[in-house]
Structure formats: C-alpha cells, structure tokens
Design an enzyme around this catalytic site. Structure first.
Site, PDB file in Angstrom:
ATOM      1  CG  PHE A 140      -1.955   1.304   1.405  1.00 49.94           C
ATOM      2  CD1 PHE A 140      -2.828   1.046   0.238  1.00 49.94           C
ATOM      3  CD2 PHE A 140      -1.382   2.281   1.889  1.00 49.94           C
ATOM      4  CE1 PHE A 140      -3.748   2.194   0.162  1.00 49.94           C
ATOM      5  CE2 PHE A 140      -2.215   3.735   1.483  1.00 49.94           C
ATOM      6  CZ  PHE A 140      -3.431   3.471   0.760  1.00 49.94           C
ATOM      7  CG  ASP A 225       5.474   3.715   2.002  1.00 50.88           C
ATOM      8  OD1 ASP A 225       5.305   4.401   3.013  1.00 50.88           O
ATOM      9  OD2 ASP A 225       4.669   3.773   1.165  1.00 50.88           O
ATOM     10  CE  LYS A 254      -1.316   7.347   6.580  1.00 49.88           C
ATOM     11  NZ  LYS A 254      -0.942   6.190   5.940  1.00 49.88           N
TER      12      LYS A 254
HETATM   13  C1  LIG Z   1      -1.093   6.065   4.261  1.00 51.83           C
HETATM   14  C2  LIG Z   1      -0.111   5.357   3.546  1.00 51.83           C
HETATM   15  C3  LIG Z   1       0.287   6.120   2.201  1.00 51.83           C
HETATM   16  C4  LIG Z   1      -0.296   7.173   1.716  1.00 51.83           C
HETATM   17  O1  LIG Z   1      -0.466   8.435   2.335  1.00 51.83           O
HETATM   18  P1  LIG Z   1      -1.539   9.438   2.078  1.00 51.83           P
HETATM   19  O2  LIG Z   1      -1.333  10.636   2.861  1.00 51.83           O
HETATM   20  O3  LIG Z   1      -3.009   8.606   2.374  1.00 51.83           O
HETATM   21  O4  LIG Z   1      -1.454   9.585   0.536  1.00 51.83           O
HETATM   22  C5  LIG Z   1       1.448   5.159   1.599  1.00 51.83           C
HETATM   23  N1  LIG Z   1       2.193   4.482   2.087  1.00 51.83           N
HETATM   24  C6  LIG Z   1       1.748   3.843   3.226  1.00 51.83           C
HETATM   25  C7  LIG Z   1       2.586   2.800   3.854  1.00 51.83           C
HETATM   26  C8  LIG Z   1       0.649   4.249   3.915  1.00 51.83           C
HETATM   27  O5  LIG Z   1       0.475   3.948   5.227  1.00 51.83           O
END
Ligand SMILES: *Cc1c(COP(=O)(O)O)cnc(C)c1O
Length: 399
Positions: A140, A225, A254
C-alpha cells in the site's frame, strides 16, 4: 445537531469511498476523542498513525497558531524562513542528505518514482523509458493512478485503468524473489518495513538487511515507504533501525505533522534527489512555512517527550497481554512497537463486527483486510490506558 443528521449529510452529499464507523467525533486530547453526544473513546487507530503525538498536542498547536498568524504560504517561487531549518533538523535526525517536501504520502511516493526513474536514466544509464521498479504483493503506497496501477489488491484497481507500466510485483518477504526479479533495467525496489494496510504483515527478520545488500550488489535504489511505520510507530524513529540499515531513500508523511496538517517528505541518502533540476517537479503547498514549522515541532515533541521509547515499552506490554488472550476467534497476534494486528479466524465472521462492539465499549479501532483488527494508538498511551483497552478487548474477544 443529532448524530443521525451528521451521518445523513455525509451519506447524501459525500462520495461513498469510505465506510466509517458511525461515530461522529468533535474533539480530542491525547489518546482520547469525544463524539458529538459527549461519549468518550480511546483512539486505537490514531488516524492510521498520523497522530502518533496524540490528538491536539498543545505544543504543536501553539506552533500551528503562531506560524498561522505570521506566514502560511509563499509557494516555492520564493524562499521562507522555515524550510531550511526543517531540512536541517530532519536530516540531522534521520541521517539524510537531501529532502524534498510534499503534502500527502501518495504525492511523496509519486515523487520518489520520478526521482528513481530519472536517476536510472541519468546516472545508472538505463535506456530511456525502460526503467523498472520492483514492488511487493500486498503493498500500500497510496491511491493515485500510478500507485494503484501496481497494487495487488483487486478493488484498488478495478475500474481505474489503464495504468502506468514499469512496475514488477514480487512476493513480500521473499529475498530470492527480489534477486531473480532484477534486470539491467531495474532502478529501485520499494517496500514497506511492515505492511500496515495489508493487515500488519511482518516480514522475516533480516529481510530489510538482505534487501539492502541485494540492492547494493545490483546498484539499485532501496526505497522504504515509512509513511506508516516511521516516526516512532514501531518503537524506533524509523523501522529500518530494527534491521540496522539505512535505506537509500525513505518516504515519510502521516505523523510528520502530528496530525495537524498534511505534510510528507522524501529523504535521500544518495544522489537520487540530486537528479532534479529547477522545473522538474513541484507543488504549490509543498514546503510551505506553516507545514515546515508544524513538522519541526511535531518531530521535536516526538523526541523530547520520549514517545519513541514509550512506543517500544507500551507496545511490548500491549502485545504480550494481547497474546495471552485465549480466544476461539484469534488466529494470530503480531506487532512491533505500537503497530499491532490481531488476525481473526475466517469463521469469526470478519473483524468489522468486533470493531463495532469495541466502539460501543468506548474503544475505536478499524478492521483492515477483513480479518485483522489493528491496534495503533497514539504513542503517548500509558500502561493504565492500555489496561483499560485490554479489559474491553477481552470482553469482546471472549464473548
Ligand atoms: C497512508 C500511507 C500512504 C499514503 O499516504 P496518503 O497521505 O494517504 O496519501 C502510503 N504508504 C503507506 C505505507 C501508508 O500507510
């Protein structure tokens, strides 16, 4: 206004791209939130780890208000007095050399893809338009078209094609699959240290360390990520520290603002971000003084108030107590720091009804992938609050 009316407005006027629990929140403080009827809940989702520092942290709030009354947005057409300091503090903290600020996580991931492709062409010498990025099943990385194009989750893609080429999927946690997917056109391997959205999936220990050496051997960029795992969530500033490595490129977002403001960043230890020249990339809001000031304080609070150590200690306690619950519904309980998943057996009937029952008892959490209940409270949670949560979790899981 009544709870029902708020929900009705959302249902009637909003796109139905979410299926929220029917609780209408109006304020929060630390690990606690209150709904419009005055009911109090312990927040065990923390906005998918964007409020690691706790709701409405007073120190971050002060910065937010002070900076908002001075200067909020200049665009990058001009410089501002927060951006350089934000870079300096973030680089020092994460041992990085370059930063590129964006707004959302997905935007930062898009930025990385642009950067590693250009790096591949200009530095590594990959033939034009042939660059490949390897990603993992269950990934994700956000919701933009490019990113969902390489998702292995059918619903994320269904109805949204055509998609950008240049991505290759391999099984998560499988280092041999990585070795054999690499070609002379591979520019990067992008991976989450723990797959949060896939249901708190933890790879075999040493996976990131091995990935790092495979990437080094083949001259490809290791991108982590850490949008969800980073900034203290797993009991370290960055989850890569559990494997004792440093990624070439790290994406954070985040909790970078403690939940006050959308801000994300690409951190790079190599020449990767060096490939950008003026005009290659941009964002009107990226790097704005309000975002930078808030992020500086949000990072400072995380360190100064020992939230990362607390995440480790409280996470270890929480996980050990959850593991003791002898419920006929539980398949597996796993986690690192305060990123915890309780996977239910298929015959339990899905995690959603459990989350609804927990909500009725004052504990907010969210199912992820049908059968997993994720527990990821703000990192300021105390042992007493965890015990409070555990009592309710036990009630629901032993019913
Ligand atoms: C939340 C998340 C994203 C995307 O972030 P947004 O601010 O919602 O675009 C990407 N990678 C990971 C692992 C996430 O948890």
């Amino acid at each position: 206004m009544e709870t029902k009316r708020y929900i009705q407005l959302e249902e009637e006027l909003g796109a139905h791209n979410y299926k929220p629990l029917d609780v209408v929140l109006s304020h929060g403080e630390g690990v606690w939130v209150w709904d419009v009827e005055g009911n109090k809940y312990l927040d065990c989702l923390a906005a998918y780890s964007a409020v690691n520092q706790g709701h409405c942290h007073p120190v971050i709030m002060r910065t937010m208000i002070e900076q908002a009354s001075k200067l909020t947005l200049t665009s990058r057409a001009f410089r501002n007095d927060q951006l350089g300091l934000f870079y300096e503090e973030l680089c020092e903290l994460t041992n990085s050399h370059k930063v590129l600020p964006m707004n959302s996580g997905a935007e930062a991931v898009e930025t990385v893809i642009k950067a590693v492709r250009k790096w591949g062409y200009k530095v590594k010498g990959v033939p034009e338009n042939k660059a490949e990025v390897i990603v993992c099943d269950g990934n994700f990385h956000g919701r933009t078209i490019t990113i969902i194009g390489f998702s292995s989750e059918n619903q994320y893609r269904d109805g949204f094609g055509p998609f950008a080429p240049g991505f290759k999927l391999i099984p998560y946690g499988d280092i041999e699959a990585l070795e054999s997917a690499i070609t002379s056109n591979t520019v990067a391997f992008m991976v989450e240290p723990i797959q949060g959205e896939a249901g708190v999936v933890i790879p075999p220990s040493g996976y990131l360390k091995d990935a790092k050496s495979v990437c080094e051997k083949h001259d490809i960029v290791l991108i982590l990520d850490e949008i969800q795992t980073g900034l203290g969530r797993t009991g370290k500033l960055l989850a890569e520290e559990h494997d004792g490595i440093e990624a070439d490129v790290t994406v954070i977002g985040k909790a970078l603002s403690g939940g006050f403001y959308p801000i994300s960043a690409v951190l790079s230890n190599k020449a990767v971000l060096g490939v950008f020249i003026p005009g290659d990339h941009g964002s009107t809001f990226g790097g704005n003084p309000l975002a930078c000031a808030v992020a500086r304080t949000a990072l400072n609070v995380l360190i100064e108030e020992n939230m990362i150590d607390n995440a480790m200690k409280m996470g270890t306690y929480f996980l050990s107590q959850l593991k003791e619950i002898n419920s006929p519904y539980i398949k597996e309980t796993r986690g690192k720091g305060l990123m915890i998943g309780v996977e239910l057996l298929p015959e339990a009937g899905g995690a959603r009804p459990f989350c609804e029952r927990l909500m009725a008892l004052g504990l907010l959490c969210k199912e992820t992938h049908e059968n997993v209940i994720r527990f990821a409270p703000p990192l300021v949670i105390t042992k007493k609050e965890i015990d409070w949560a555990l009592a309710r979790i036990k009630t629901v899981l032993l019913e």
